[in-house]
Design an enzyme around this catalytic site. Structure first.
Site, short mmCIF file in Angstrom:
data_model
loop_
_atom_site.label_atom_id
_atom_site.label_comp_id
_atom_site.label_asym_id
_atom_site.label_seq_id
_atom_site.Cartn_x
_atom_site.Cartn_y
_atom_site.Cartn_z
N ASP A 177 5.66 4.69 5.33
CA ASP A 177 6.50 3.74 6.07
C ASP A 177 6.59 2.39 5.36
O ASP A 177 7.19 1.45 5.89
CB ASP A 177 6.02 3.59 7.53
CG ASP A 177 4.62 3.01 7.65
OD1 ASP A 177 3.72 3.49 6.92
OD2 ASP A 177 4.43 2.10 8.46
N HIS A 178 6.02 2.31 4.15
CA HIS A 178 6.14 1.10 3.32
C HIS A 178 6.76 1.41 1.96
O HIS A 178 7.13 0.49 1.23
CB HIS A 178 4.77 0.43 3.15
CG HIS A 178 4.19 0.01 4.47
ND1 HIS A 178 4.20 -1.29 4.91
CD2 HIS A 178 3.65 0.77 5.47
CE1 HIS A 178 3.68 -1.33 6.14
NE2 HIS A 178 3.35 -0.09 6.50
N HIS A 208 1.37 3.91 2.04
CA HIS A 208 1.89 4.66 3.20
C HIS A 208 3.40 4.79 3.15
O HIS A 208 4.10 3.86 2.78
CB HIS A 208 1.44 4.00 4.51
CG HIS A 208 -0.01 4.27 4.85
ND1 HIS A 208 -0.74 3.48 5.68
CD2 HIS A 208 -0.84 5.28 4.45
CE1 HIS A 208 -1.97 3.97 5.80
NE2 HIS A 208 -2.06 5.05 5.05
N HIS A 237 0.86 -1.19 0.00
CA HIS A 237 0.00 0.00 0.00
C HIS A 237 0.90 1.24 0.00
O HIS A 237 2.11 1.13 0.08
CB HIS A 237 -0.99 -0.01 1.16
CG HIS A 237 -0.38 0.07 2.54
ND1 HIS A 237 0.46 -0.89 3.05
CD2 HIS A 237 -0.51 1.00 3.53
CE1 HIS A 237 0.81 -0.58 4.28
NE2 HIS A 237 0.25 0.58 4.60
N HIS A 250 -7.59 -0.93 5.54
CA HIS A 250 -6.54 -0.04 6.07
C HIS A 250 -6.36 1.13 5.11
O HIS A 250 -6.35 2.30 5.52
CB HIS A 250 -5.25 -0.83 6.24
CG HIS A 250 -4.07 -0.04 6.70
ND1 HIS A 250 -4.00 0.53 7.95
CD2 HIS A 250 -2.90 0.27 6.08
CE1 HIS A 250 -2.84 1.17 8.06
NE2 HIS A 250 -2.16 1.03 6.94
N HIS A 260 4.31 -4.81 10.45
CA HIS A 260 4.86 -4.24 11.69
C HIS A 260 5.00 -5.30 12.77
O HIS A 260 4.22 -6.25 12.82
CB HIS A 260 3.93 -3.14 12.24
CG HIS A 260 3.88 -1.90 11.41
ND1 HIS A 260 4.66 -0.79 11.68
CD2 HIS A 260 3.13 -1.59 10.32
CE1 HIS A 260 4.38 0.15 10.79
NE2 HIS A 260 3.46 -0.31 9.95
N ASP A 274 -0.14 -3.85 6.07
CA ASP A 274 -0.83 -3.46 7.30
C ASP A 274 -2.28 -3.92 7.32
O ASP A 274 -3.05 -3.53 8.19
CB ASP A 274 -0.80 -1.93 7.47
CG ASP A 274 0.60 -1.41 7.75
OD1 ASP A 274 1.52 -2.23 7.94
OD2 ASP A 274 0.76 -0.18 7.77
FE FE Z 1 2.56 0.77 8.24
ZN ZN Z 2 -0.07 1.53 6.57
#
Ligand code: FE
Ligand code: ZN
Length: 238
Positions: A61-62, A59, A57, A116, A172, A133
Site C-alpha cells: 500500500d506504499h 508494503h 518501506h 513496523h 495513513h 507507517d
Molecule cells: Fe501502510
Molecule cells: Zn506499512
C-alpha cells in the site's frame, strides 16, 4: 516563496502519497505511491518533472504504483532502505541511516526507523518529515517485523532529529482512532482531548507537527521500552 511544496494525494482507502517539488528547479518526487492512477491524475496539474520515488518501506500500500510509474517515466529513481532491495519494486538507490541525497537544490536526509518493518526509513527535507507507517498522527504503525525495543530506539531517533516546528506527513489517515486510543491511555491529558476534538472536525489531518506529537502521542511519550511495548499490545486489541 517556499523552497519546497508538498501536495498530499489520497490513495486507496486511507493512504496518503505525497508529491514534493523543489521550487528552484521544478523537480518533483513522489513519496509512497500506493497506486499509480491518482498520482498520474495529480501530475497533470502539478507542474514540474517527476524524477524519483521515495519509498518509506516495502508494503504494497506504499509501493503499489511503483511499476506503472517507472514504466511511464523511464529513468525514474526509486529510493528505499538497502535491506528492502528485492521487496520494493524497481528500487534503484539504496539508503541507510544518515544517508543524504540531493533533490534539486535541496538535501534530503534519511533516518532508519525500524519497527513496523525492518527496512522502514523516514525522509527529512527542509521543515518536512515523511514517516510512512512508522509514525502516525497520535499513533504509530503495528510491529509487523520489529520489536518494542527496536521501535523505542526508532522513536528516540525522531526525538533526536525532529524539531518542534517540523511538519509530519504520515502514511495513513488514522488520526481520529489513534487519538481515541490516546485518550484512553492518558485520560487526564488536555492536549489529547483538544486534538481529538479537532480531528473529528477535519477530513484531512495532515500535516501534523512534532510539537503536537510530543504533547499527544502516547507512543512518543512512553518513557520505557516496557511501557511502549504494553501500549502497542493494548492498541493492537483496542
Ligand atoms: Fe501502510
Ligand atoms: Zn506499512
Amino acid at each position: 516563496m517556499a523552497q519546497l511544496t508538498v501536495q498530499p494525494i489520497p490513495c486507496l482507502r486511507d493512504n496518503y502519497a505525497y508529491l514534493v517539488r523543489c521550487e528552484s528547479t521544478g523537480l518533483v518526487a513522489v513519496v509512497d505511491p500506493s497506486e499509480a492512477e491518482p498520482i498520474q491524475t495529480a501530475l497533470r496539474t502539478f507542474e514540474g518533472e517527476l524524477i524519483a520515488i521515495w519509498n518509506t518501506h516495502h508494503h504494497w500500500d506504499h509501493t503499489g504504483g511503483n511499476e506503472a510509474l517507472v514504466g511511464q517515466y523511464p529513468g525514474l529513481q526509486v529510493f528505499g532502505h538497502h535491506s528492502d532491495r528485492g521487496r520494493i519494486p524497481g528500487q534503484t538507490d539504496d539508503l541507510e541511516d544518515g544517508s543524504v541525497f540531493t533533490f534539486g537544490q535541496l538535501n534530503v536526509r534519511v533516518r532508519h526507523v525500524p519497527g513496523h518493518t525492518t527496512g522502514s526509513i523516514a525522509y527529512f527535507v527542509q521543515n518536512e518529515v515523511f514517516t510512512g507507517d512508522m509514525l502516525f498522527i497520535g499513533g504509530c504503525g503495528r510491529l509487523f517485523e520489529g520489536t518494542p525495543s527496536m521501535l523505542f530506539e526508532s522513536l528516540s531517533q525522531l526525538k533526536r532529529y525532529c524539531r518542534p516546528e517540523n511538519r509530519l506527513w504520515v502514511g495513513h489517515e488514522y488520526t481520529e482512532s489513534n487519538l481515541r486510543f490516546a485518550q484512553a491511555a492518558e485520560p487526564q491529558n488536555e492536549a489529547i482531548r483538544k486534538a481529538l476534538e479537532r480531528s473529528q472536525s477535519l477530513q484531512v489531518t495532515i500535516p501534523g507537527s512534532w510539537a503536537d506529537e510530543l504533547a499527544t502521542n502516547p507512543f512518543v511519550r512512553a518513557e520505557t521500552v516496557e511501557s511502549l511495548g504494553a501500549l502497542r499490545a493494548w492498541k493492537d486489541e483496542f
